[in-house]
Motif scaffolding. Structure first.
Motif, PDB file in Angstrom:
ATOM      1  N   SER A 231      12.486  -7.691  -9.255  1.00 48.57           N
ATOM      2  CA  SER A 231      11.232  -8.404  -9.537  1.00 48.57           C
ATOM      3  C   SER A 231      10.221  -7.551 -10.301  1.00 48.57           C
ATOM      4  N   GLY A 232      10.460  -6.241 -10.349  1.00 41.89           N
ATOM      5  CA  GLY A 232       9.520  -5.350 -11.009  1.00 41.89           C
ATOM      6  C   GLY A 232       8.333  -4.965 -10.149  1.00 41.89           C
ATOM      7  N   LYS A 233       8.296  -5.442  -8.910  1.00 40.07           N
ATOM      8  CA  LYS A 233       7.154  -5.150  -8.035  1.00 40.07           C
ATOM      9  C   LYS A 233       7.089  -3.677  -7.650  1.00 40.07           C
ATOM     10  N   LEU A 234       8.267  -3.055  -7.530  1.00 38.55           N
ATOM     11  CA  LEU A 234       8.278  -1.649  -7.140  1.00 38.55           C
ATOM     12  C   LEU A 234       7.703  -0.774  -8.251  1.00 38.55           C
ATOM     13  N   LYS A 235       8.018  -1.099  -9.493  1.00 32.77           N
ATOM     14  CA  LYS A 235       7.447  -0.338 -10.620  1.00 32.77           C
ATOM     15  C   LYS A 235       5.929  -0.471 -10.640  1.00 32.77           C
ATOM     16  N   ALA A 236       5.461  -1.681 -10.355  1.00 35.10           N
ATOM     17  CA  ALA A 236       4.012  -1.896 -10.316  1.00 35.10           C
ATOM     18  C   ALA A 236       3.378  -1.103  -9.183  1.00 35.10           C
ATOM     19  N   ARG A 237       4.109  -1.029  -8.042  1.00 30.40           N
ATOM     20  CA  ARG A 237       3.582  -0.278  -6.904  1.00 30.40           C
ATOM     21  C   ARG A 237       3.517   1.213  -7.224  1.00 30.40           C
ATOM     22  N   ILE A 238       4.546   1.703  -7.897  1.00 31.21           N
ATOM     23  CA  ILE A 238       4.557   3.117  -8.278  1.00 31.21           C
ATOM     24  C   ILE A 238       3.373   3.426  -9.190  1.00 31.21           C
ATOM     25  N   ALA A 239       3.140   2.555 -10.155  1.00 34.81           N
ATOM     26  CA  ALA A 239       2.018   2.767 -11.086  1.00 34.81           C
ATOM     27  C   ALA A 239       0.695   2.795 -10.340  1.00 34.81           C
ATOM     28  N   ALA A 240       0.561   1.875  -9.374  1.00 37.64           N
ATOM     29  CA  ALA A 240      -0.692   1.827  -8.601  1.00 37.64           C
ATOM     30  C   ALA A 240      -0.868   3.091  -7.774  1.00 37.64           C
ATOM     31  N   LEU A 241       0.217   3.562  -7.178  1.00 36.96           N
ATOM     32  CA  LEU A 241       0.139   4.787  -6.374  1.00 36.96           C
ATOM     33  C   LEU A 241      -0.203   5.991  -7.239  1.00 36.96           C
ATOM     34  N   ARG A 242       0.403   6.069  -8.421  1.00 42.70           N
ATOM     35  CA  ARG A 242       0.115   7.187  -9.317  1.00 42.70           C
ATOM     36  C   ARG A 242      -1.340   7.123  -9.789  1.00 42.70           C
TER      37      ARG A 242
END
Length: 283
Positions: free
Chosen positions: A264-275
């Protein structure tokens, strides 16, 4: 008008193949018992019930007939009939191991846990070395809501994977601290089992032991780097600890080691938010 066969409500229609002595009005009780045993061995539990019941109707005092009826009925999932049959055997042979075990099993299956405990106590007294007792008692304790006691009995059995089974039972009932201890014992016995490390880390995380949970989940991800569950749980625990960079690293490792792990791409978005959050956080 067709003549009555007087064969009872459970009798199959005339000409039913494979019924043998069930259809013979002159069959002896012993022959009917033997027929019930044969049918049960062939996996025909319902037919075995018919034969055994006819034997008990022919001779109500024949306890072997009631015993095979109890066994056949239990196999067929007819636990009320099984309970009655085993109860009849116990009334005549109070220390019969099969009848006592079968009676307790039929009772707990029908949600009669307290009654089953009483029957189990009789089995314990008459046959204290019976190896089936602990497993049956564990089942009864679960029915009574005593998962801690049940888990202890499961581990006491010493069977392969007993600590793992106990941990799963405890975790399923929300007793995460006890579950973690059981999973730890299982993991200590098999330190290279990634699944046990994952279960241990998950139970610790649910119990609020985040530091220990992180260690177990990090071990699980090292042992099984292609298991997305370990990386995801590790990232979640690190987020709960406020370690944004560590959480992002765990999620990135998931993407690296598990192809298609973020459809879904949600994990990539979460990584970006965490960074981004980590970069914005004050020193």
């Amino acid at each position: 008008r067709a003549p009555s066969t007087a064969m009872g409500a459970d009798a199959p229609p005339a000409g039913t193949p494979g019924t043998g002595p069930i259809m013979d009005a002159n069959s002896s009780v012993d022959a009917l018992v033997e027929e019930a045993e044969r049918l049960l061995a062939e996996g025909k539990a319902d037919d075995a019930v018919v034969a055994a019941r006819r034997a008990t109707l022919r001779d109500a005092d024949n306890l072997d007939a009631h015993l095979i009826l109890g066994r056949a009925a239990a196999t067929a999932g007819r636990f009320q009939t099984s309970e009655a049959a085993y109860g009849r055997v116990v009334a005549g042979r109070p220390t019969d191991a099969e009848a006592l075990y079968g009676l307790a099993l039929a009772q707990v299956t029908q949600d009669k846990a307290q009654t089953a405990l009483s029957t189990l106590a009789r089995l314990k007294k008459a046959h204290p070395a019976d190896k089936r007792i602990d497993a049956l008692e564990a089942r009864i304790r679960v029915a009574n809501g005593d998962t801690v006691g049940a888990a202890a009995l499961i581990e006491k059995s010493g069977a392969e994977g007993a600590a793992d089974q106990a941990g799963a039972l405890l975790a399923g009932s929300g007793k995460y601290a006890d579950a973690a201890e059981a999973f730890r014992r299982a993991a200590d016995a098999k330190p290279d089992d990634a699944n046990l490390q994952l279960k241990l880390g998950t139970a610790l995380a649910f119990g609020g032991k985040l530091g220990d949970a992180e260690a177990a989940l990090a071990r699980a991800s090292q042992l099984a780097p292609t298991d997305a569950r370990a990386w995801k749980q590790l990232g979640n625990v690190r987020e709960r600890q406020g370690d944004r960079a560590g959480a992002a690293a765990a999620y990135e490792a998931l993407l690296k080691n598990v192809p298609g792990g973020d459809p879904s791409g949600k994990l990539k978005a979460r990584i970006a938010a965490l960074r981004e959050d980590g970069a914005a956080a004050p020193e």
